[in-house]
Design a protein around this motif. Structure first.
Motif, PDB file in Angstrom:
ATOM      1  N   TYR A 146     -11.265   5.039   6.341  1.00  0.00           N
ATOM      2  CA  TYR A 146     -10.204   4.074   6.009  1.00  0.00           C
ATOM      3  C   TYR A 146      -8.882   4.524   6.657  1.00  0.00           C
ATOM      4  N   ASN A 147      -8.770   4.241   7.946  1.00  0.00           N
ATOM      5  CA  ASN A 147      -7.617   4.717   8.715  1.00  0.00           C
ATOM      6  C   ASN A 147      -6.695   3.558   9.083  1.00  0.00           C
ATOM      7  N   SER A 148      -5.721   3.850   9.926  1.00  0.00           N
ATOM      8  CA  SER A 148      -4.702   2.861  10.285  1.00  0.00           C
ATOM      9  C   SER A 148      -5.330   1.596  10.868  1.00  0.00           C
TER      10      SER A 148
ATOM     11  N   GLY B 289       1.037  13.752   8.818  1.00  0.00           N
ATOM     12  CA  GLY B 289      -0.129  13.233   8.095  1.00  0.00           C
ATOM     13  C   GLY B 289      -1.395  13.511   8.893  1.00  0.00           C
TER      14      GLY B 289
ATOM     15  N   ALA C 124      -3.049   1.316   5.390  1.00  0.00           N
ATOM     16  CA  ALA C 124      -2.017   1.116   4.368  1.00  0.00           C
ATOM     17  C   ALA C 124      -1.586  -0.350   4.386  1.00  0.00           C
TER      18      ALA C 124
ATOM     19  N   GLY D  76       4.575   4.265   8.354  1.00  0.00           N
ATOM     20  CA  GLY D  76       5.290   3.338   7.475  1.00  0.00           C
ATOM     21  C   GLY D  76       5.496   1.960   8.075  1.00  0.00           C
TER      22      GLY D  76
ATOM     23  N   GLY E 128      -2.400  10.811   2.742  1.00  0.00           N
ATOM     24  CA  GLY E 128      -2.201   9.814   3.804  1.00  0.00           C
ATOM     25  C   GLY E 128      -1.240   8.689   3.438  1.00  0.00           C
TER      26      GLY E 128
ATOM     27  N   ARG F  51       2.151   9.818   4.068  1.00  0.00           N
ATOM     28  CA  ARG F  51       2.332  10.622   5.285  1.00  0.00           C
ATOM     29  C   ARG F  51       1.899   9.800   6.491  1.00  0.00           C
TER      30      ARG F  51
ATOM     31  N   ARG G 192      -5.280  12.025   9.931  1.00  0.00           N
ATOM     32  CA  ARG G 192      -6.278  10.954   9.891  1.00  0.00           C
ATOM     33  C   ARG G 192      -7.665  11.607   9.859  1.00  0.00           C
TER      34      ARG G 192
ATOM     35  N   GLY H  12     -11.537  13.067   1.832  1.00  0.00           N
ATOM     36  CA  GLY H  12     -12.656  13.690   1.109  1.00  0.00           C
ATOM     37  C   GLY H  12     -13.798  12.714   0.871  1.00  0.00           C
TER      38      GLY H  12
ATOM     39  N   VAL I 283      -3.254   4.731  -1.642  1.00  0.00           N
ATOM     40  CA  VAL I 283      -2.997   3.289  -1.748  1.00  0.00           C
ATOM     41  C   VAL I 283      -4.297   2.512  -1.954  1.00  0.00           C
ATOM     42  N   LEU I 284      -5.395   3.016  -1.403  1.00  0.00           N
ATOM     43  CA  LEU I 284      -6.666   2.296  -1.551  1.00  0.00           C
ATOM     44  C   LEU I 284      -7.191   2.409  -2.986  1.00  0.00           C
ATOM     45  N   GLY I 285      -7.271   3.635  -3.506  1.00  0.00           N
ATOM     46  CA  GLY I 285      -7.795   3.832  -4.861  1.00  0.00           C
ATOM     47  C   GLY I 285      -6.915   3.155  -5.908  1.00  0.00           C
TER      48      GLY I 285
HETATM   49  C1  LIG Z   1      -0.220   9.893  10.972  1.00  0.00           C
HETATM   50  C2  LIG Z   1      -0.623   8.622  10.318  1.00  0.00           C
HETATM   51  C3  LIG Z   1       0.096   7.434  10.592  1.00  0.00           C
HETATM   52  C4  LIG Z   1      -0.293   6.233   9.996  1.00  0.00           C
HETATM   53  N1  LIG Z   1       0.484   5.116  10.162  1.00  0.00           N
HETATM   54  C5  LIG Z   1       0.162   3.965   9.517  1.00  0.00           C
HETATM   55  C6  LIG Z   1       1.021   2.838   9.587  1.00  0.00           C
HETATM   56  O1  LIG Z   1       2.102   2.861  10.178  1.00  0.00           O
HETATM   57  N2  LIG Z   1       0.613   1.692   8.988  1.00  0.00           N
HETATM   58  C7  LIG Z   1      -0.573   1.629   8.309  1.00  0.00           C
HETATM   59  O2  LIG Z   1      -0.919   0.556   7.811  1.00  0.00           O
HETATM   60  N3  LIG Z   1      -1.383   2.701   8.183  1.00  0.00           N
HETATM   61  C8  LIG Z   1      -1.027   3.875   8.759  1.00  0.00           C
HETATM   62  N4  LIG Z   1      -1.808   4.984   8.609  1.00  0.00           N
HETATM   63  C9  LIG Z   1      -3.059   4.877   7.843  1.00  0.00           C
HETATM   64  C10 LIG Z   1      -2.810   4.882   6.345  1.00  0.00           C
HETATM   65  O3  LIG Z   1      -1.864   5.839   5.993  1.00  0.00           O
HETATM   66  C11 LIG Z   1      -4.152   5.140   5.659  1.00  0.00           C
HETATM   67  O4  LIG Z   1      -5.120   4.217   6.126  1.00  0.00           O
HETATM   68  C12 LIG Z   1      -4.036   4.988   4.148  1.00  0.00           C
HETATM   69  O5  LIG Z   1      -2.944   5.687   3.629  1.00  0.00           O
HETATM   70  C13 LIG Z   1      -5.316   5.495   3.525  1.00  0.00           C
HETATM   71  O6  LIG Z   1      -5.201   5.398   2.141  1.00  0.00           O
HETATM   72  P1  LIG Z   1      -6.259   6.109   1.221  1.00  0.00           P
HETATM   73  O7  LIG Z   1      -5.910   5.781  -0.166  1.00  0.00           O
HETATM   74  O8  LIG Z   1      -7.633   5.799   1.714  1.00  0.00           O
HETATM   75  O9  LIG Z   1      -6.082   7.681   1.540  1.00  0.00           O
HETATM   76  P2  LIG Z   1      -5.078   8.814   0.897  1.00  0.00           P
HETATM   77  O10 LIG Z   1      -3.729   8.248   0.708  1.00  0.00           O
HETATM   78  O11 LIG Z   1      -5.246   9.982   1.735  1.00  0.00           O
HETATM   79  O12 LIG Z   1      -5.709   8.978  -0.519  1.00  0.00           O
HETATM   80  C14 LIG Z   1      -6.932   9.627  -0.731  1.00  0.00           C
HETATM   81  C15 LIG Z   1      -6.803  10.429  -2.001  1.00  0.00           C
HETATM   82  O13 LIG Z   1      -8.078  11.020  -2.278  1.00  0.00           O
HETATM   83  C16 LIG Z   1      -7.850  12.293  -2.833  1.00  0.00           C
HETATM   84  N5  LIG Z   1      -9.044  13.115  -2.622  1.00  0.00           N
HETATM   85  C17 LIG Z   1      -9.611  13.479  -1.450  1.00  0.00           C
HETATM   86  N6  LIG Z   1     -10.700  14.231  -1.654  1.00  0.00           N
HETATM   87  C18 LIG Z   1     -10.822  14.331  -2.997  1.00  0.00           C
HETATM   88  C19 LIG Z   1     -11.771  14.978  -3.854  1.00  0.00           C
HETATM   89  N7  LIG Z   1     -12.814  15.684  -3.346  1.00  0.00           N
HETATM   90  N8  LIG Z   1     -11.591  14.891  -5.183  1.00  0.00           N
HETATM   91  C20 LIG Z   1     -10.540  14.198  -5.712  1.00  0.00           C
HETATM   92  N9  LIG Z   1      -9.629  13.556  -4.962  1.00  0.00           N
HETATM   93  C21 LIG Z   1      -9.773  13.621  -3.617  1.00  0.00           C
HETATM   94  C22 LIG Z   1      -6.636  12.831  -2.093  1.00  0.00           C
HETATM   95  O14 LIG Z   1      -5.958  13.818  -2.869  1.00  0.00           O
HETATM   96  C23 LIG Z   1      -5.806  11.571  -1.896  1.00  0.00           C
HETATM   97  O15 LIG Z   1      -4.814  11.404  -2.895  1.00  0.00           O
HETATM   98  C24 LIG Z   1      -1.436   6.203   9.158  1.00  0.00           C
HETATM   99  C25 LIG Z   1      -2.127   7.387   8.872  1.00  0.00           C
HETATM  100  C26 LIG Z   1      -1.721   8.581   9.408  1.00  0.00           C
HETATM  101  C27 LIG Z   1      -2.427   9.841   9.030  1.00  0.00           C
END
Ligand SMILES: Cc1cc2nc3c(=O)[nH]c(=O)nc-3n(C[C@H](O)[C@H](O)[C@H](O)COP(=O)(O)OP(=O)(O)OC[C@H]3O[C@@H](n4cnc5c(N)ncnc54)[C@H](O)[C@@H]3O)c2cc1C
Length: 447
Positions: free
Chosen positions: A389-391, A360, A394, A52, A46, A49, A362, A215, A16-18
């Motif tokens: 970039y944790n909870s 999922g 999203a 929500g 993440g 997973r 973290r 990563g 969601v971030l990218g």
């Molecule tokens: C158990 C759990 C419960 C949560 N509950 C909530 C909630 O209820 N509400 C809320 O707001 N947030 C919640 N969060 C937090 C939220 O899900 C995350 O903060 C958010 O999804 C992070 O988004 P992201 O794009 O940074 O990470 P991701 O969605 O993990 O995306 C990162 C991407 O980078 C890619 N990547 C990684 N390393 C590499 C590499 N070396 N080369 C190429 N690609 C790579 C991965 O494949 C992935 O697609 C929760 C998280 C977890 C784990």
């Protein structure tokens, strides 16, 4: 070997971030944007997973979690507009934060004042005594509870895929199945080395934005940044609650965390966007970011990834060790997991938990003072890296990503790209109005 790729801006990570970063960048600049991910599709980790929940910022310390609080507040109406225009689920179920002990009563009172300091309306937050909570949620037993009426259950994976469609319509290129391995900078050009099924692949770009979730820290390390930080991974596990008991609870039910110094909320009872009920997540330490089952034996050496000192320091803390053992116990034993929620939903029984749900992981960043409380945005030569970039990441993603772009722009980092008239294929998602709300009364949000 596939031929190399040239890009103006490379975004690593299609969660969601990218994807929201790619949305803003492609709305503002007439340039060649490439989004790369090791998975073949966006939102495979993440962002699909998680619990929500679109969190309202009542439980976020207005000082220590200032940016998450602000970006969550500003993102809420953006998600609502997206859900409405795309016909995606938007289930405003509300969240109770319940107190069982005296110290927790003080915590939920503090949460109420934090919520208001963070910009919530007083009417969104109600403090109720135990009887008041039971009159709304008869299965819940507590001495008092804080109801946040405007918490919403959604499907962040579906949201991300929808934004993704808008991004693709602007001709952003996707490099799926490409794992970022290493990078170097030569004369202001970053050369990123990827590996795909077809072999090594280089992407040369003028600016790199690293939003690679679990990563991200190793990519920053590859460019010589953030070497003082290490990452630790914690799997969150969920169980589906059987009917007919499941439907007897109609809101999300949380309890203040037993160890507030660590970045995890204790397992809750949640209403998912599809109407099903689950309990979770716990926080089981695993040796890598994508270990969704078992102990990850083949990845154990990940525990030794440097730097070791911040991790070793945590492992000497009695509280941390008791957290680790409690979390592992609730992974190995369904009854132990159930007992954590039974404390405030006493009618729940382990036999009602017949199916595990989607887990999922973290990836929490630790430094010399322990867990880092907020996401960090680190700038390198022609690159920016978002780590930790944790909870509620999203929840806050649309505004957080706009903030990153706004601050890179004001630092002149994106000046070499040709600007264009911003458009808003998603109603209400236009950069100027989002950043105007985000920065109302303040100049910068990042430290
Ligand atoms: C158990 C759990 C419960 C949560 N509950 C909530 C909630 O209820 N509400 C809320 O707001 N947030 C919640 N969060 C937090 C939220 O899900 C995350 O903060 C958010 O999804 C992070 O988004 P992201 O794009 O940074 O990470 P991701 O969605 O993990 O995306 C990162 C991407 O980078 C890619 N990547 C990684 N390393 C590499 C590499 N070396 N080369 C190429 N690609 C790579 C991965 O494949 C992935 O697609 C929760 C998280 C977890 C784990």
């Amino acid at each position: 070997m596939a031929s190399d790729t040239e890009a103006d801006i490379l975004v690593a990570g299609a969660g969601v971030l990218g994807v929201t970063i790619a949305y803003w960048v492609s709305s503002l600049y007439d340039c060649d944007v490439v989004l790369a991910d090791s998975s073949n599709a966006p939102a495979m980790h993440g962002s699909s997973r998680n619990t929500g929940v679109i969190h309202r910022p009542f439980y976020l310390d207005p000082v220590k979690k200032r940016v998450f609080a602000r970006t969550s507040l500003i993102s809420h109406p953006l998600w609502k507009r997206l859900a409405q225009s795309a016909g995606l689920p938007w289930k405003q179920v509300g969240t109770f934060n319940v107190a069982l002990e005296e110290s927790e009563v003080r915590t939920i009172e503090k949460y109420r004042s934090w919520g208001i300091s963070n910009g919530m309306d007083e009417k969104e937050l109600d403090l109720l005594d135990g009887r008041g909570v039971s009159s709304m949620e008869p299965e819940v037993k507590c001495s008092s509870g804080l109801l946040s009426r405007t918490d919403v259950s959604v499907d962040f994976g579906a949201f991300t895929r929808h934004i993704w469609k808008a991004v693709l319509s602007r001709h952003v290129r996707f490099l799926g199945g490409h794992r970022f391995l290493s990078a170097r900078v030569r004369r202001d050009v970053t050369e990123a080395e990827f590996r795909s099924d077809e072999g090594p692949h280089a992407v040369r770009c003028r600016y790199l934005i690293n939003a690679a979730g679990g990563g991200a820290l190793s990519i920053a390390h590859a460019l010589g940044l953030a070497r003082e930080y290490a990452v630790m991974n914690f799997r969150g596990e969920y169980w589906v609650v059987d009917e007919p008991f499941a439907s007897r609870v109609s809101s999300n039910i949380y309890r203040p965390p037993a160890f507030p110094q660590y970045p995890f909320l204790d397992p809750h009872f949640v209403v998912r966007a599809d109407g099903s009920r689950q309990i979770g997540p716990n926080a089981v330490m695993v040796p890598g970011p994508y270990i969704y089952s078992g102990v990850g034996l083949t990845k154990l050496k990940g525990l030794l990834d440097g730097p070791i000192r911040p991790k070793a320091r945590l492992l000497t803390s009695g509280d941390f060790i008791s957290l680790l053992s409690r979390e592992w116990k609730s992974s190995l034993s369904k009854s132990a997991m159930c007992d954590r929620v039974r404390k405030f939903v006493p009618g729940l029984e382990a036999r009602m938990l017949r199916r595990r749900a989607v887990f999922g992981v973290r990836s929490s960043v630790v430094g010399s003072s322990g867990f880092v409380p907020e996401a960090l945005v680190l700038k390198g030569t022609a690159s920016a890296h978002i780590i930790n970039y944790n909870s509620p990441g999203a929840t806050g993603a649309p505004a957080f990503s706009a903030m990153v772009i706004a601050e890179l722009r004001s630092a002149g980092m994106l000046d070499s790209f040709r600007q264009k008239q911003g458009d808003a294929p998603i109603p209400g998602w236009d950069f100027e109005s989002v950043t105007a709300r985000l920065y109302a009364g303040q100049r910068y949000l990042l430290r």
